[in-house]
Design a protein around this motif. Structure first.
Motif, PDB file in Angstrom:
ATOM      1  N   GLN A  68       0.824  -1.211   0.000  1.00 43.58           N
ATOM      2  CA  GLN A  68       0.000   0.000   0.000  1.00 43.58           C
ATOM      3  C   GLN A  68       0.862   1.266   0.000  1.00 43.58           C
ATOM      4  N   ILE A  69       1.998   1.229   0.664  1.00 47.26           N
ATOM      5  CA  ILE A  69       2.908   2.374   0.601  1.00 47.26           C
ATOM      6  C   ILE A  69       3.430   2.545  -0.817  1.00 47.26           C
ATOM      7  N   ALA A  70       3.775   1.438  -1.472  1.00 44.50           N
ATOM      8  CA  ALA A  70       4.251   1.526  -2.856  1.00 44.50           C
ATOM      9  C   ALA A  70       3.199   2.147  -3.761  1.00 44.50           C
ATOM     10  N   LEU A  71       1.947   1.783  -3.566  1.00 43.66           N
ATOM     11  CA  LEU A  71       0.876   2.378  -4.366  1.00 43.66           C
ATOM     12  C   LEU A  71       0.801   3.883  -4.135  1.00 43.66           C
ATOM     13  N   ARG A  72       1.000   4.301  -2.907  1.00 46.72           N
ATOM     14  CA  ARG A  72       0.982   5.749  -2.613  1.00 46.72           C
ATOM     15  C   ARG A  72       2.178   6.462  -3.240  1.00 46.72           C
ATOM     16  N   LEU A  73       3.306   5.775  -3.301  1.00 51.38           N
ATOM     17  CA  LEU A  73       4.501   6.397  -3.885  1.00 51.38           C
ATOM     18  C   LEU A  73       4.331   6.654  -5.381  1.00 51.38           C
ATOM     19  N   HIS A  74       3.680   5.727  -6.057  1.00 50.05           N
ATOM     20  CA  HIS A  74       3.639   5.767  -7.519  1.00 50.05           C
ATOM     21  C   HIS A  74       2.299   6.204  -8.093  1.00 50.05           C
ATOM     22  N   GLY A  75       1.206   5.793  -7.472  1.00 53.17           N
ATOM     23  CA  GLY A  75      -0.110   5.969  -8.075  1.00 53.17           C
ATOM     24  C   GLY A  75      -0.655   7.372  -7.888  1.00 53.17           C
ATOM     25  N   THR A  76      -0.692   8.137  -8.952  1.00 51.58           N
ATOM     26  CA  THR A  76      -1.173   9.519  -8.870  1.00 51.58           C
ATOM     27  C   THR A  76      -2.690   9.588  -8.998  1.00 51.58           C
ATOM     28  N   ALA A  77      -3.286  10.617  -8.419  1.00 51.87           N
ATOM     29  CA  ALA A  77      -4.735  10.789  -8.469  1.00 51.87           C
ATOM     30  C   ALA A  77      -5.198  10.905  -9.914  1.00 51.87           C
ATOM     31  N   GLY A  78      -6.283  10.202 -10.221  1.00 51.11           N
ATOM     32  CA  GLY A  78      -6.853  10.268 -11.561  1.00 51.11           C
ATOM     33  C   GLY A  78      -6.156   9.404 -12.590  1.00 51.11           C
ATOM     34  N   SER A  79      -5.220   8.569 -12.152  1.00 48.14           N
ATOM     35  CA  SER A  79      -4.485   7.704 -13.083  1.00 48.14           C
ATOM     36  C   SER A  79      -5.013   6.273 -13.004  1.00 48.14           C
ATOM     37  N   ASN A  80      -4.526   5.426 -13.908  1.00 42.97           N
ATOM     38  CA  ASN A  80      -4.757   3.991 -13.841  1.00 42.97           C
ATOM     39  C   ASN A  80      -3.519   3.308 -13.280  1.00 42.97           C
ATOM     40  N   VAL A  81      -3.732   2.341 -12.413  1.00 45.20           N
ATOM     41  CA  VAL A  81      -2.666   1.456 -11.948  1.00 45.20           C
ATOM     42  C   VAL A  81      -2.986   0.067 -12.488  1.00 45.20           C
ATOM     43  N   VAL A  82      -2.110  -0.461 -13.321  1.00 46.81           N
ATOM     44  CA  VAL A  82      -2.336  -1.747 -13.970  1.00 46.81           C
ATOM     45  C   VAL A  82      -1.925  -2.865 -13.015  1.00 46.81           C
ATOM     46  N   VAL A  83      -2.873  -3.765 -12.764  1.00 48.60           N
ATOM     47  CA  VAL A  83      -2.683  -4.849 -11.798  1.00 48.60           C
ATOM     48  C   VAL A  83      -3.233  -6.134 -12.391  1.00 48.60           C
ATOM     49  N   GLY A  84      -2.559  -7.252 -12.173  1.00 49.88           N
ATOM     50  CA  GLY A  84      -3.125  -8.543 -12.529  1.00 49.88           C
ATOM     51  C   GLY A  84      -4.364  -8.813 -11.700  1.00 49.88           C
ATOM     52  N   ARG A  85      -5.401  -9.310 -12.343  1.00 44.17           N
ATOM     53  CA  ARG A  85      -6.684  -9.406 -11.634  1.00 44.17           C
ATOM     54  C   ARG A  85      -6.660 -10.403 -10.478  1.00 44.17           C
ATOM     55  N   ARG A  86      -5.657 -11.282 -10.425  1.00 45.51           N
ATOM     56  CA  ARG A  86      -5.580 -12.239  -9.321  1.00 45.51           C
ATOM     57  C   ARG A  86      -4.392 -11.973  -8.403  1.00 45.51           C
ATOM     58  N   GLN A  87      -3.748 -10.832  -8.540  1.00 47.03           N
ATOM     59  CA  GLN A  87      -2.633 -10.505  -7.660  1.00 47.03           C
ATOM     60  C   GLN A  87      -3.104 -10.278  -6.228  1.00 47.03           C
ATOM     61  N   HIS A  88      -2.174 -10.435  -5.307  1.00 43.74           N
ATOM     62  CA  HIS A  88      -2.488 -10.284  -3.886  1.00 43.74           C
ATOM     63  C   HIS A  88      -3.048  -8.903  -3.587  1.00 43.74           C
ATOM     64  N   LEU A  89      -2.450  -7.851  -4.119  1.00 46.06           N
ATOM     65  CA  LEU A  89      -2.908  -6.506  -3.770  1.00 46.06           C
ATOM     66  C   LEU A  89      -4.245  -6.167  -4.417  1.00 46.06           C
ATOM     67  N   MET A  90      -4.678  -7.023  -5.358  1.00 49.68           N
ATOM     68  CA  MET A  90      -6.001  -6.861  -5.950  1.00 49.68           C
ATOM     69  C   MET A  90      -7.063  -7.644  -5.167  1.00 49.68           C
ATOM     70  N   SER A  91      -6.720  -8.859  -4.763  1.00 47.02           N
ATOM     71  CA  SER A  91      -7.721  -9.775  -4.230  1.00 47.02           C
ATOM     72  C   SER A  91      -7.628 -10.058  -2.737  1.00 47.02           C
ATOM     73  N   TYR A  92      -6.467  -9.831  -2.116  1.00 49.73           N
ATOM     74  CA  TYR A  92      -6.274 -10.310  -0.751  1.00 49.73           C
ATOM     75  C   TYR A  92      -5.868  -9.213   0.224  1.00 49.73           C
ATOM     76  N   GLU A  93      -6.114  -7.954  -0.116  1.00 45.36           N
ATOM     77  CA  GLU A  93      -5.763  -6.871   0.802  1.00 45.36           C
ATOM     78  C   GLU A  93      -6.989  -6.049   1.202  1.00 45.36           C
ATOM     79  N   SER A  94      -8.145  -6.711   1.186  1.00 45.62           N
ATOM     80  CA  SER A  94      -9.397  -6.152   1.721  1.00 45.62           C
ATOM     81  C   SER A  94      -9.794  -4.832   1.068  1.00 45.62           C
ATOM     82  N   GLY A  95      -9.483  -4.675  -0.210  1.00 48.06           N
ATOM     83  CA  GLY A  95      -9.878  -3.460  -0.926  1.00 48.06           C
ATOM     84  C   GLY A  95      -9.101  -2.229  -0.522  1.00 48.06           C
TER      85      GLY A  95
END
Length: 345
Positions: A68-95
Motif C-alpha cells: 500500500q505504501i508503494a501504491l501511494r509512492l507511484h499511483g497519482t490521483a486520476g491515473s490507472n494502476v495496472v494490476v493482474g486481476r488475481r494478484q495479492h494486492l487486488m484480491s487479498y488486501e481487503s480493498g
C-alpha cells in the motif's frame, strides 16, 4: 509440527522462531526506529536493500502495508494502476488500494502469474492522450500465489517493465522464486522501481516486510509508513528475527519446495488436472512452496484432513491450499501424503 501434534499447512506465516533466532532477537541492540536510531532495524534495511539491489529500504509491519505504501509512492490521483486481476494486492488486501487512494485499478489477465502485456500496453498507449487516464504504475507479483506459487522469471518481468511506467514488484515470496529459478532476488527485482518482500513467510521471521527502492522514494515511504500507523519504536527485537532469516534461511527454502512437490505429486495423481499452474509449470515456470488445487468438496476434504491432524486452508471457494514452511519436516509430509491418499472423492 506444532506442540499439539498437528501438521499446519495453512500458511508459511505460521512459523515459530528457531532457538537461534530467538537468541538473536533477545540480544539485539535497539533504539527508537521512529528517529532512525534502532541499529538492528538499520542493519536489516541495509541488508535487504543489498539483496534486492536497491539504494534503500524501509521495514514495515506487513506485506500489505509495504504494497500500500508503494501504491501511494507511484499511483497519482486520476491515473490507472495496472494490476493482474488475481494478484495479492487486488484480491487479498481487503480493498485497501481503493480505500486509500484516488487512482483507478485497471485489472488485466494474469494467467500463470504473468500480466497480459498486450492489454497492459493498450492501457499505457491509450492513456498517453485523449480521454483515458494515464498509467502511473504497473504491479507484478512473484511468486504468484493465485497460480499456485509459480515463480516468474526475470525476462517475463522485464517485458512488463519495458512498457514504460514504473513497476512495483510484490515479492512477498521473492526469495522462494530466486531459489526455485537458481538466481538472485536482485536479478528478479532489477526491472522494478520498488520491491516488497516478507521475512515473516517462508523465511521464518515472526514479524515484518521490507520495501526497497530509490533513496528519495524510501524517504517518502517512511512518511507514508508513519501516516498509516506503522512507525515503530524499539523494533530491533523483531527486526533481528528478519535479519537472522535473511542470513540463514534463504537456501533452505529449497527443502520447502521439495516437500511441496511431494504433496503436488499426490494431488496430480488423485485429482488429475486440478492443480493450479500445472500448464505453466510444464512450460518452465517452477512451483515453489504452495500447492493449490480445485476440489468439488473442498470443505469436506478439509474436515477429512483435520481428523488426520492435518490443517489446510482455502485460497478461494473450492480451491484447497497447502503451504510448506520451516516448521514442516519430511515426517509431517508423510502424514499429509497419507491423509490425501485416503481422502474421499
Amino acid at each position: 509440527m506444532t506442540n499439539s501434534g498437528v501438521v499446519d499447512l495453512r500458511s508459511d506465516t505460521l512459523t515459530q522462531p528457531t532457538e537461534a533466532m530467538r537468541q538473536a532477537m533477545a540480544s539485539a541492540p535497539v533504539g527508537d526506529d521512529r528517529y532512525g536510531e534502532d541499529p538492528t532495524v538499520n542493519r536489516l534495511e541495509e541488508r535487504f536493500a543489498e539483496l534486492a539491489g536497491k539504494p534503500g529500504a524501509v521495514y514495515v509491519p506487513s506485506g500489505t502495508m509495504g504494497n500500500q505504501i508503494a501504491l501511494r509512492l507511484h499511483g497519482t490521483a486520476g491515473s490507472n494502476v495496472v494490476v493482474g486481476r488475481r494478484q495479492h494486492l487486488m484480491s487479498y488486501e481487503s480493498g485497501a488500494a481503493g480505500l486509500n487512494n484516488a487512482f483507478q485499478i485497471y485489472a488485466v489477465d494474469d494467467a500463470g502469474g504473468v500480466l497480459d502485456t498486450e492489454a497492459a500496453a493498450e492501457a499505457v498507449a491509450t492513456g498517453n492522450g485523449g480521454f483515458w487516464p494515464p498509467v502511473s504504475l504497473i504491479c507484478l507479483e512473484n511468486t504468484h500465489l493465485s497460480s499456485g506459487g509459480l515463480a516468474i522469471g526475470g525476462d517475463e518481468l522485464a517485458r512488463a517493465a519495458a512498457l514504460g511506467p514504473p513497476v512495483h514488484l510484490d515479492g512477498a515470496r521473492l526469495f522462494n522464486a530466486a531459489v526455485a529459478l537458481g538466481t538472485t532476488a536482485e536479478d528478479l527485482a532489477s526491472t522494478a522501481t520498488t520491491v516488497m518482500s516478507c521475512v515473516s513467510k517462508g523465511l521464518g521471521a515472526p514479524v515484518g516486510s521490507l520495501l526497497a527502492g530509490p533513496a528519495d522514494l524510501i524517504d517518502e515511504a517512511r512518511l507514508h509508513r508513519r501516516r498509516l500507523g506503522g512507525a515503530m519504536r524499539q523494533a530491533g527485537v523483531i527486526a533481528a528475527g528478519g535479519l537472522f532469516a535473511l542470513d540463514h534461511h534463504i537456501d533452505r527454502l529449497a527443502d520447502d519446495h521439495a516437500r511441496a512437490q511431494r504433496l503436488g505429486d499426490v494431488v496430480a495423481e488423485r485429482w488429475p488436472g486440478a492443480r493450479l499452474g500445472e500448464a505453466e509449470a510444464v512450460c518452465g515456470r517452477p512451483f515453489t512452496n504452495v500447492v493449490a488445487f480445485r476440489h468439488s468438496d473442498s470443505l469436506g476434504l478439509l474436515d477429512h484432513l483435520r481428523t488426520a491432524g492435518i490443517r489446510a486452508g482455502l485460497l478461494a471457494p473450492g480451491i484447497v491450499r497447502f503451504v510448506t514452511h520451516l516448521d514442516v519436516d519430511d515426517a509431517d509430509i508423510d502424514r499429509a501424503v497419507a491423509a490425501l491418499a485416503s481422502a474421499p472423492g
